[in-house]
Design a protein around this motif. Structure first.
Motif, PDB file in Angstrom:
ATOM      1  N   VAL A  20       0.851  -1.203   0.000  1.00  0.00           N
ATOM      2  CA  VAL A  20       0.000   0.000   0.000  1.00  0.00           C
ATOM      3  C   VAL A  20       0.886   1.252   0.000  1.00  0.00           C
ATOM      4  O   VAL A  20       0.619   2.210  -0.721  1.00  0.00           O
ATOM      5  CB  VAL A  20      -0.946  -0.015   1.231  1.00  0.00           C
ATOM      6  CG1 VAL A  20      -1.581   1.341   1.475  1.00  0.00           C
ATOM      7  CG2 VAL A  20      -2.028  -1.077   1.031  1.00  0.00           C
ATOM      8  N   LYS A  21       1.958   1.197   0.768  1.00  0.00           N
ATOM      9  CA  LYS A  21       2.847   2.364   0.855  1.00  0.00           C
ATOM     10  C   LYS A  21       3.520   2.652  -0.487  1.00  0.00           C
ATOM     11  O   LYS A  21       3.663   3.808  -0.882  1.00  0.00           O
ATOM     12  CB  LYS A  21       3.915   2.059   1.920  1.00  0.00           C
ATOM     13  CG  LYS A  21       4.553   3.285   2.481  1.00  0.00           C
ATOM     14  CD  LYS A  21       5.313   2.945   3.757  1.00  0.00           C
ATOM     15  CE  LYS A  21       6.454   3.941   3.901  1.00  0.00           C
ATOM     16  NZ  LYS A  21       7.672   3.336   4.367  1.00  0.00           N
ATOM     17  N   ASN A  22       3.875   1.594  -1.208  1.00  0.00           N
ATOM     18  CA  ASN A  22       4.726   1.780  -2.396  1.00  0.00           C
ATOM     19  C   ASN A  22       3.987   1.780  -3.727  1.00  0.00           C
ATOM     20  O   ASN A  22       4.575   2.145  -4.734  1.00  0.00           O
ATOM     21  CB  ASN A  22       5.787   0.663  -2.450  1.00  0.00           C
ATOM     22  CG  ASN A  22       6.699   0.738  -1.244  1.00  0.00           C
ATOM     23  OD1 ASN A  22       7.023   1.828  -0.789  1.00  0.00           O
ATOM     24  ND2 ASN A  22       7.086  -0.408  -0.713  1.00  0.00           N
ATOM     25  N   ASN A  23       2.734   1.334  -3.747  1.00  0.00           N
ATOM     26  CA  ASN A  23       2.122   1.100  -5.062  1.00  0.00           C
ATOM     27  C   ASN A  23       0.942   1.983  -5.428  1.00  0.00           C
ATOM     28  O   ASN A  23       0.492   1.937  -6.572  1.00  0.00           O
ATOM     29  CB  ASN A  23       1.669  -0.358  -5.157  1.00  0.00           C
ATOM     30  CG  ASN A  23       2.844  -1.282  -5.299  1.00  0.00           C
ATOM     31  OD1 ASN A  23       3.368  -1.482  -6.384  1.00  0.00           O
ATOM     32  ND2 ASN A  23       3.305  -1.806  -4.172  1.00  0.00           N
ATOM     33  N   LEU A  24       0.399   2.743  -4.500  1.00  0.00           N
ATOM     34  CA  LEU A  24      -0.834   3.464  -4.844  1.00  0.00           C
ATOM     35  C   LEU A  24      -0.516   4.745  -5.621  1.00  0.00           C
ATOM     36  O   LEU A  24       0.475   5.413  -5.368  1.00  0.00           O
ATOM     37  CB  LEU A  24      -1.639   3.785  -3.583  1.00  0.00           C
ATOM     38  CG  LEU A  24      -2.196   2.549  -2.861  1.00  0.00           C
ATOM     39  CD1 LEU A  24      -2.972   2.966  -1.619  1.00  0.00           C
ATOM     40  CD2 LEU A  24      -3.094   1.731  -3.781  1.00  0.00           C
ATOM     41  N   SER A  25      -1.412   5.049  -6.573  1.00  0.00           N
ATOM     42  CA  SER A  25      -1.228   6.255  -7.386  1.00  0.00           C
ATOM     43  C   SER A  25      -2.537   7.058  -7.319  1.00  0.00           C
ATOM     44  O   SER A  25      -3.554   6.555  -6.828  1.00  0.00           O
ATOM     45  CB  SER A  25      -0.917   5.854  -8.822  1.00  0.00           C
ATOM     46  OG  SER A  25      -2.006   5.125  -9.343  1.00  0.00           O
ATOM     47  N   PRO A  26      -2.553   8.326  -7.840  1.00  0.00           N
ATOM     48  CA  PRO A  26      -3.772   9.139  -7.717  1.00  0.00           C
ATOM     49  C   PRO A  26      -5.011   8.460  -8.298  1.00  0.00           C
ATOM     50  O   PRO A  26      -6.114   8.617  -7.798  1.00  0.00           O
ATOM     51  CB  PRO A  26      -3.427  10.407  -8.509  1.00  0.00           C
ATOM     52  CG  PRO A  26      -1.929  10.485  -8.475  1.00  0.00           C
ATOM     53  CD  PRO A  26      -1.440   9.071  -8.439  1.00  0.00           C
ATOM     54  N   GLY A  27      -4.829   7.630  -9.342  1.00  0.00           N
ATOM     55  CA  GLY A  27      -5.965   6.933  -9.951  1.00  0.00           C
ATOM     56  C   GLY A  27      -6.652   5.995  -8.972  1.00  0.00           C
ATOM     57  O   GLY A  27      -7.831   5.672  -9.128  1.00  0.00           O
ATOM     58  N   ASP A  28      -5.934   5.560  -7.967  1.00  0.00           N
ATOM     59  CA  ASP A  28      -6.526   4.632  -7.003  1.00  0.00           C
ATOM     60  C   ASP A  28      -7.441   5.350  -6.024  1.00  0.00           C
ATOM     61  O   ASP A  28      -8.062   4.733  -5.171  1.00  0.00           O
ATOM     62  CB  ASP A  28      -5.417   3.898  -6.235  1.00  0.00           C
ATOM     63  CG  ASP A  28      -4.454   3.236  -7.200  1.00  0.00           C
ATOM     64  OD1 ASP A  28      -4.911   2.870  -8.294  1.00  0.00           O
ATOM     65  OD2 ASP A  28      -3.268   3.115  -6.866  1.00  0.00           O
ATOM     66  N   HIS A  29      -7.521   6.668  -6.137  1.00  0.00           N
ATOM     67  CA  HIS A  29      -8.409   7.447  -5.265  1.00  0.00           C
ATOM     68  C   HIS A  29      -9.533   8.083  -6.075  1.00  0.00           C
ATOM     69  O   HIS A  29     -10.137   9.049  -5.646  1.00  0.00           O
ATOM     70  CB  HIS A  29      -7.608   8.512  -4.527  1.00  0.00           C
ATOM     71  CG  HIS A  29      -6.433   7.935  -3.793  1.00  0.00           C
ATOM     72  ND1 HIS A  29      -6.575   6.898  -2.903  1.00  0.00           N
ATOM     73  CD2 HIS A  29      -5.117   8.215  -3.850  1.00  0.00           C
ATOM     74  CE1 HIS A  29      -5.380   6.571  -2.435  1.00  0.00           C
ATOM     75  NE2 HIS A  29      -4.488   7.342  -2.998  1.00  0.00           N
ATOM     76  N   GLY A  30      -9.779   7.573  -7.270  1.00  0.00           N
ATOM     77  CA  GLY A  30     -10.935   8.026  -8.019  1.00  0.00           C
ATOM     78  C   GLY A  30     -10.619   8.985  -9.162  1.00  0.00           C
ATOM     79  O   GLY A  30     -11.514   9.376  -9.897  1.00  0.00           O
ATOM     80  N   GLN A  31      -9.351   9.364  -9.338  1.00  0.00           N
ATOM     81  CA  GLN A  31      -9.038  10.247 -10.466  1.00  0.00           C
ATOM     82  C   GLN A  31      -8.866   9.415 -11.734  1.00  0.00           C
ATOM     83  O   GLN A  31      -8.445   8.269 -11.674  1.00  0.00           O
ATOM     84  CB  GLN A  31      -7.745  11.021 -10.195  1.00  0.00           C
ATOM     85  CG  GLN A  31      -7.888  12.021  -9.053  1.00  0.00           C
ATOM     86  CD  GLN A  31      -6.544  12.632  -8.694  1.00  0.00           C
ATOM     87  OE1 GLN A  31      -5.641  12.709  -9.496  1.00  0.00           O
ATOM     88  NE2 GLN A  31      -6.425  13.074  -7.460  1.00  0.00           N
ATOM     89  N   GLY A  32      -9.175  10.024 -12.892  1.00  0.00           N
ATOM     90  CA  GLY A  32      -8.972   9.319 -14.164  1.00  0.00           C
ATOM     91  C   GLY A  32     -10.077   8.322 -14.434  1.00  0.00           C
ATOM     92  O   GLY A  32     -11.146   8.377 -13.829  1.00  0.00           O
ATOM     93  N   ASN A  33      -9.804   7.420 -15.366  1.00  0.00           N
ATOM     94  CA  ASN A  33     -10.828   6.469 -15.790  1.00  0.00           C
ATOM     95  C   ASN A  33     -10.982   5.339 -14.770  1.00  0.00           C
ATOM     96  O   ASN A  33     -10.038   4.597 -14.487  1.00  0.00           O
ATOM     97  CB  ASN A  33     -10.443   5.898 -17.159  1.00  0.00           C
ATOM     98  CG  ASN A  33     -11.523   4.968 -17.675  1.00  0.00           C
ATOM     99  OD1 ASN A  33     -11.665   3.842 -17.199  1.00  0.00           O
ATOM    100  ND2 ASN A  33     -12.310   5.450 -18.614  1.00  0.00           N
ATOM    101  N   LEU A  34     -12.195   5.233 -14.236  1.00  0.00           N
ATOM    102  CA  LEU A  34     -12.452   4.278 -13.149  1.00  0.00           C
ATOM    103  C   LEU A  34     -12.137   2.844 -13.565  1.00  0.00           C
ATOM    104  O   LEU A  34     -11.452   2.104 -12.854  1.00  0.00           O
ATOM    105  CB  LEU A  34     -13.918   4.399 -12.707  1.00  0.00           C
ATOM    106  CG  LEU A  34     -14.400   3.363 -11.694  1.00  0.00           C
ATOM    107  CD1 LEU A  34     -13.675   3.514 -10.373  1.00  0.00           C
ATOM    108  CD2 LEU A  34     -15.914   3.469 -11.494  1.00  0.00           C
ATOM    109  N   GLU A  35     -12.629   2.449 -14.738  1.00  0.00           N
ATOM    110  CA  GLU A  35     -12.477   1.038 -15.132  1.00  0.00           C
ATOM    111  C   GLU A  35     -11.017   0.701 -15.432  1.00  0.00           C
ATOM    112  O   GLU A  35     -10.541  -0.389 -15.101  1.00  0.00           O
ATOM    113  CB  GLU A  35     -13.370   0.738 -16.330  1.00  0.00           C
ATOM    114  CG  GLU A  35     -14.837   0.810 -15.944  1.00  0.00           C
ATOM    115  CD  GLU A  35     -15.750   0.187 -16.973  1.00  0.00           C
ATOM    116  OE1 GLU A  35     -15.295  -0.060 -18.110  1.00  0.00           O
ATOM    117  OE2 GLU A  35     -16.918  -0.051 -16.636  1.00  0.00           O
ATOM    118  N   THR A  36     -10.308   1.655 -16.054  1.00  0.00           N
ATOM    119  CA  THR A  36      -8.882   1.405 -16.343  1.00  0.00           C
ATOM    120  C   THR A  36      -8.135   1.209 -15.031  1.00  0.00           C
ATOM    121  O   THR A  36      -7.328   0.281 -14.886  1.00  0.00           O
ATOM    122  CB  THR A  36      -8.278   2.613 -17.106  1.00  0.00           C
ATOM    123  OG1 THR A  36      -9.118   2.898 -18.210  1.00  0.00           O
ATOM    124  CG2 THR A  36      -6.865   2.355 -17.576  1.00  0.00           C
TER     125      THR A  36
END
Ligand SMILES: Cc1cc2nc3c(=O)[nH]c(=O)nc-3n(C[C@H](O)[C@H](O)[C@H](O)COP(=O)(O)OP(=O)(O)OC[C@H]3O[C@@H](n4cnc5c(N)ncnc54)[C@H](O)[C@@H]3O)c2cc1C
Length: 386
Positions: A20-36
């Motif tokens: 969790v510390k090393n792999n999450l990016s802004p897309g994982d918080h709802g930004q960008g295309n949800l399905e991608t």
């Protein structure tokens, strides 16, 4: 505190926490295309070995049988970091579990390894527009046809609708028997007659939608368990997965408490840090106490699942009810401590406030958990003298 766990579990917690510390990016918080983002997370959680905890070792998993304790530890840590990562893991487990539970050797060999690797995505399709809490109202029908069944009906609020490859679908093979006439089927997303009718936007990042079956042919060998065993498969799956919803709630609540402690140390008003006011301290103490109680109930229920304890349905319902309701209160209090900043779009508390809400609804609402708990209470023998 962690008496329910052994060293393998503790190791798993360390690994998923580091992930969790090393792999999450802004897309994982709802930004960008949800399905991608959802598909990327599912693939990555598979590649990095975490999806394998939702599958038995003979079919690409880690343990001989799937352990609720593993699922809970993973969901707790993922939810701390990202609601979407938690959903992708939780729904994969929900869709894989019925196959691990009731699948034939052939079904398990075919469907489970790619789910364990995150190469394919799973879904669990029970709910319908007129059958939410009341499963006996399911109207999707599976009529016998040569060498299989024809499915007709609509399912809504199906997590992973549109991105899943493997759907476990509950349909009636004997409508007059109501819930006892349900059977379970594995339906592949490319089956003729299967369509995704709608993608439903939610208040928190979560791929979900409506799927329809129009004379959708499902071969006999894709029926899961016997005819009429659908309800049993669904309920046993939910008994195991329910405490993991509580675990996700614990993860959100832990994050809310961590944020509240950090913010109240930094933010100064009236010449003092908020943490110096007794009013704030009492809030933090209540949050920590509720969180501890929630975590213990969840871990107890997960342990009972792994021991095949007969009180699991009761303890799992208690754990889900308490943990999800407590997490809502804890997130709300943390937001209050953050003042106006807490409601600014993009603030972590604004996000948690949205993320925590659906847990009180899916896999049985809080009211349905109360009904399960009371049913058990009323079944018990009266103590002597009462
Ligand atoms: C984010 C999310 C993900 C989901 N994912 C899936 C999925 O992957 N697969 C799937 O099959 N379903 C899924 N669902 C559906 C979910 O399980 C249902 O929403 C849930 O079971 C409640 O059904 P309902 O929404 O139809 O509410 P209803 O059953 O219509 O209930 C409405 C309200 O009435 C209350 N109520 C109902 N009956 C009683 C009663 N007897 N006594 C007291 N109160 C009662 C309920 O508690 C609720 O507050 C998901 C839902 C959400 C929100």
């Amino acid at each position: 505190m962690d008496c329910w766990f052994d060293n393998e579990h503790r190791n798993l917690r360390r690994q998923i926490r580091a992930w969790v510390k090393n792999n999450l990016s802004p897309g994982d918080h709802g930004q960008g295309n949800l399905e991608t983002n959802a598909c990327r997370l599912a693939n990555q959680l598979g590649q990095d070995g975490f999806m394998a905890y939702a599958v038995p070792s003979r079919f690409g998993g880690v343990r001989e049988t799937v352990q609720a304790r593993d699922l809970c530890l993973i969901r707790e840590e993922l939810a701390w970091g990202s609601a979407l990562a938690d959903v992708m893991f939780g729904v994969q487990a929900l869709g894989s579990y019925p196959i691990a539970l009731a699948g034939s050797e052939e079904q398990q060999r075919r469907y489970l390894p790619p789910l364990a690797k995150g190469e394919r995505i799973a879904a669990f399709a029970l709910t319908e527009p007129n059958a939410g809490s009341d499963v006996s109202a399911i109207s999707t029908q599976a009529e016998r046809d040569t060498n299989g069944y024809r499915l007709n009906g609509v399912k809504h609020f199906i997590s992973n609708a549109g991105i899943a490859h493997t759907y476990v679908v509950f349909a009636s093979t004997q409508p007059e028997a109501k819930a006892k006439g349900l059977s379970a089927f594995i339906v592949e997303s490319n089956s003729a007659g299967f369509t995704v009718k709608e993608k439903t936007p939610l208040l928190s990042p979560h791929p979900i939608g409506v799927v329809a079956f129009d004379d959708c042919f499902v071969p006999q060998h894709q029926r899961l368990g016997g005819e009429g065993e659908g309800l049993k498969i669904a309920l046993r799956t939910l008994d195991t997965l329910r405490c993991t919803v509580g675990a996700a709630a614990v993860g959100f609540a832990q994050r809310a408490l961590d944020e509240a402690v950090g913010y109240s140390r930094k933010r100064r008003q009236f010449g003092h840090a908020l943490a110096e006011f007794q009013g704030t301290q009492f809030k933090l103490a209540d949050m920590a106490t509720e969180l501890e109680a929630a975590r213990l109930l969840v871990h107890q229920a997960a342990w009972m699942n792994d021991q095949r304890h007969q009180e699991l349905p009761l303890k799992s319902a208690i754990a889900k009810l308490f943990a999800t309701e407590a997490a809502q209160r804890i997130v709300d209090q943390s937001l209050q401590i953050h003042g106006g900043n807490g409601v600014v779009v993009g603030n972590i508390l604004e996000r948690l406030y949205r993320d925590v809400r659906a847990l009180r609804i899916y896999e049985g609402t809080s009211e349905i958990q109360r009904l399960i708990i009371t049913k058990h209470l009323l079944k018990q023998e009266q103590p002597d003298g009462l």
